[in-house]
Design a protein around this motif. Structure first.
Motif, PDB file in Angstrom:
ATOM      1  N   ASP A 180       0.004  -6.279  -3.338  1.00 40.62           N
ATOM      2  CA  ASP A 180      -1.224  -6.223  -2.552  1.00 40.62           C
ATOM      3  C   ASP A 180      -0.864  -5.763  -1.147  1.00 40.62           C
ATOM      4  O   ASP A 180      -0.064  -6.398  -0.457  1.00 40.62           O
ATOM      5  CB  ASP A 180      -1.889  -7.606  -2.489  1.00 40.62           C
TER       6      ASP A 180
ATOM      7  N   PRO B   6     -10.267  -5.898   6.154  1.00 36.84           N
ATOM      8  CA  PRO B   6      -8.991  -5.968   5.432  1.00 36.84           C
ATOM      9  C   PRO B   6      -7.833  -6.128   6.425  1.00 36.84           C
ATOM     10  O   PRO B   6      -7.798  -5.483   7.473  1.00 36.84           O
ATOM     11  CB  PRO B   6      -8.925  -4.628   4.700  1.00 36.84           C
TER      12      PRO B   6
ATOM     13  N   TYR C  69      -2.701   8.811  -2.271  1.00 28.45           N
ATOM     14  CA  TYR C  69      -2.976   7.381  -2.162  1.00 28.45           C
ATOM     15  C   TYR C  69      -2.306   6.796  -0.919  1.00 28.45           C
ATOM     16  O   TYR C  69      -2.899   5.957  -0.218  1.00 28.45           O
ATOM     17  CB  TYR C  69      -2.470   6.645  -3.406  1.00 28.45           C
TER      18      TYR C  69
ATOM     19  N   GLN D  56     -16.683   6.012   0.437  1.00 29.05           N
ATOM     20  CA  GLN D  56     -15.889   4.799   0.585  1.00 29.05           C
ATOM     21  C   GLN D  56     -15.259   4.390  -0.737  1.00 29.05           C
ATOM     22  O   GLN D  56     -14.139   3.873  -0.774  1.00 29.05           O
ATOM     23  CB  GLN D  56     -16.737   3.656   1.142  1.00 29.05           C
ATOM     24  N   SER D  57     -15.968   4.627  -1.831  1.00 24.29           N
ATOM     25  CA  SER D  57     -15.439   4.262  -3.143  1.00 24.29           C
ATOM     26  C   SER D  57     -14.158   5.023  -3.460  1.00 24.29           C
ATOM     27  O   SER D  57     -13.251   4.491  -4.120  1.00 24.29           O
ATOM     28  CB  SER D  57     -16.492   4.526  -4.226  1.00 24.29           C
TER      29      SER D  57
ATOM     30  N   VAL E   8      -6.557   3.302  -2.693  1.00 24.86           N
ATOM     31  CA  VAL E   8      -5.671   2.233  -2.236  1.00 24.86           C
ATOM     32  C   VAL E   8      -5.385   1.253  -3.375  1.00 24.86           C
ATOM     33  O   VAL E   8      -4.255   0.780  -3.539  1.00 24.86           O
ATOM     34  CB  VAL E   8      -6.281   1.508  -1.012  1.00 24.86           C
ATOM     35  N   GLN E   9      -6.403   0.976  -4.178  1.00 23.92           N
ATOM     36  CA  GLN E   9      -6.195   0.083  -5.324  1.00 23.92           C
ATOM     37  C   GLN E   9      -5.185   0.668  -6.309  1.00 23.92           C
ATOM     38  O   GLN E   9      -4.329  -0.041  -6.845  1.00 23.92           O
ATOM     39  CB  GLN E   9      -7.523  -0.189  -6.025  1.00 23.92           C
TER      40      GLN E   9
ATOM     41  N   PHE F 297     -11.919   0.258   5.345  1.00 24.55           N
ATOM     42  CA  PHE F 297     -12.181   1.270   4.330  1.00 24.55           C
ATOM     43  C   PHE F 297     -13.339   2.181   4.722  1.00 24.55           C
ATOM     44  O   PHE F 297     -13.269   3.397   4.558  1.00 24.55           O
ATOM     45  CB  PHE F 297     -12.469   0.586   2.982  1.00 24.55           C
TER      46      PHE F 297
ATOM     47  N   ARG G 264      -8.054  -8.990   1.456  1.00 24.32           N
ATOM     48  CA  ARG G 264      -9.462  -8.627   1.566  1.00 24.32           C
ATOM     49  C   ARG G 264     -10.369  -9.855   1.633  1.00 24.32           C
ATOM     50  O   ARG G 264     -11.592  -9.742   1.459  1.00 24.32           O
ATOM     51  CB  ARG G 264      -9.871  -7.765   0.374  1.00 24.32           C
TER      52      ARG G 264
ATOM     53  N   THR H 230     -11.367   3.313  -1.432  1.00 23.32           N
ATOM     54  CA  THR H 230     -11.048   2.011  -2.037  1.00 23.32           C
ATOM     55  C   THR H 230     -10.276   2.186  -3.331  1.00 23.32           C
ATOM     56  O   THR H 230      -9.266   1.502  -3.567  1.00 23.32           O
ATOM     57  CB  THR H 230     -12.347   1.231  -2.306  1.00 23.32           C
ATOM     58  N   TYR H 231     -10.724   3.107  -4.159  1.00 24.94           N
ATOM     59  CA  TYR H 231     -10.063   3.356  -5.441  1.00 24.94           C
ATOM     60  C   TYR H 231      -8.615   3.826  -5.227  1.00 24.94           C
ATOM     61  O   TYR H 231      -7.693   3.373  -5.917  1.00 24.94           O
ATOM     62  CB  TYR H 231     -10.842   4.396  -6.237  1.00 24.94           C
TER      63      TYR H 231
ATOM     64  N   VAL I 269      -6.700   3.842   6.236  1.00 25.36           N
ATOM     65  CA  VAL I 269      -7.399   2.563   6.336  1.00 25.36           C
ATOM     66  C   VAL I 269      -6.835   1.738   7.483  1.00 25.36           C
ATOM     67  O   VAL I 269      -7.569   1.127   8.272  1.00 25.36           O
ATOM     68  CB  VAL I 269      -7.303   1.789   5.003  1.00 25.36           C
TER      69      VAL I 269
END
Length: 307
Positions: A49, A58, A8, A32-33, A39-40, A21, A53, A36-37, A15
């Motif tokens: 955070d 970002p 992660y 890309q998902s 980093v989340q 992303f 975004r 994104t996942y 990024v």
């Protein structure tokens, strides 16, 4: 930090480095998902955070800006750890320790150490500087793998020795020094009256052995840089390797003393240098490479006039 959390962090840095992303996903050849996942999930674990975004791209939050340098260092250390582990598993040493006498010419050593760092990034190089017998003692006692030594004594029978290059020593003083005002050749008895700066030996290996000490007045120094500075300041006379004082001679900061003793022109008998290691301790691949490069390159530098 477990492997998933480390991944992660890697996505977070990607990024930032790629400006978003989608560019990070293309660079990493990931969906890309997935980026994104990842980093989340990192943000959830940290409770922070990392990105704002709300805009088109970002933007790092203050928390993200603060954590980014540490994230980079974490990845760098992890990579270095992996490289070192693979090297050790493949037979490389974890480190190579080297002791260098301060009289030894540093220019060719620096070149080889630079190449060493490139070729063996997983091997930690440690370099010590010790004078005369203290340097020899470190090799004899197994504190270092290799030594670049001066005045190697016949008593060091436990060491394998490879001759490198002789060092030219000159008798020098500042132009303002009293000995510099005397017409050549300078009588030995006159030199004995002036303060002589002498590089001292802090070890028991050659304690009490004086080489080239002529004056009845001496200052004993364990640091060659300090001796150099005192000579330039006119506080005494003494010997220095030519490669360290040639620029001073060219600029007139120091002058050679034509002493009526050895050759009469301020030159002393050349001093041999050797690369040495214990006969009963096998060198690892990286240390062997460094030794062979020094044996080949140092004499070549001397022949080319770079020493």
């Amino acid at each position: 930090m477990n492997g998933q959390a480390l991944e992660y962090v890697r996505l977070f840095v990607a990024v930032v480095d790629n400006g978003g992303f989608a560019p990070a996903a293309r660079k990493l050849d990931r969906a890309q998902s997935v980026v994104t996942y990842g980093v989340q999930k990192l943000e959830e674990q940290l409770g922070l955070d990392l990105f704002d975004r709300s805009g088109y791209r970002p933007v790092l939050t203050l928390a993200g800006q603060a954590l980014l340098p540490r994230a980079r260092r974490l990845l760098e250390e992890t990579n270095a750890f992996d490289v070192m582990a693979r090297g050790i598993a493949g037979g490389l040493e974890a480190e190579v320790a080297l002791v260098v006498d301060p009289l030894f010419p540093m220019a060719p050593l620096v070149m080889q150490l630079r190449d060493f760092e490139q070729l063996y990034p997983s091997v930690q190089a440690r370099v010590f500087v010790e004078s005369l017998g203290a340097a020899t003692s470190m090799v004899l006692e197994g504190q270092v793998d290799l030594g670049l030594l001066i005045y190697l004594d016949a008593r060091a029978v436990e060491l394998e020795q490879s001759h490198l290059v002789p060092i030219e020593l000159l008798l020098v003083a500042a132009p303002s020094h009293p000995l510099a005002q005397i017409p050549a050749p300078i009588p030995l008895e006159r030199a004995r009256e002036e303060l002589q700066l002498v590089l001292s030996d802090r070890s028991d290996f050659s304690r009490g052995v004086d080489r080239g000490v002529l004056s009845t007045r001496t200052w004993r120094l364990s640091d060659l840089g300090a001796k150099h500075a005192l000579l330039r300041a006119g506080l005494g006379w003494g010997s220095m390797p030519r490669h360290m004082v040639q620029d001073d001679l060219d600029r007139g900061n120091l002058v050679q003393l034509p002493l009526d003793y050895w050759e009469g022109d301020g030159s002393l008998p050349r001093v041999p240098t050797v690369a040495a290691h214990r006969k009963d301790r096998a060198l690892g691949p990286a240390a062997r490479w460094l030794l062979e490069r020094l044996k080949r390159q140092v004499p070549q530098c001397a022949e080319a006039g770079h020493i």
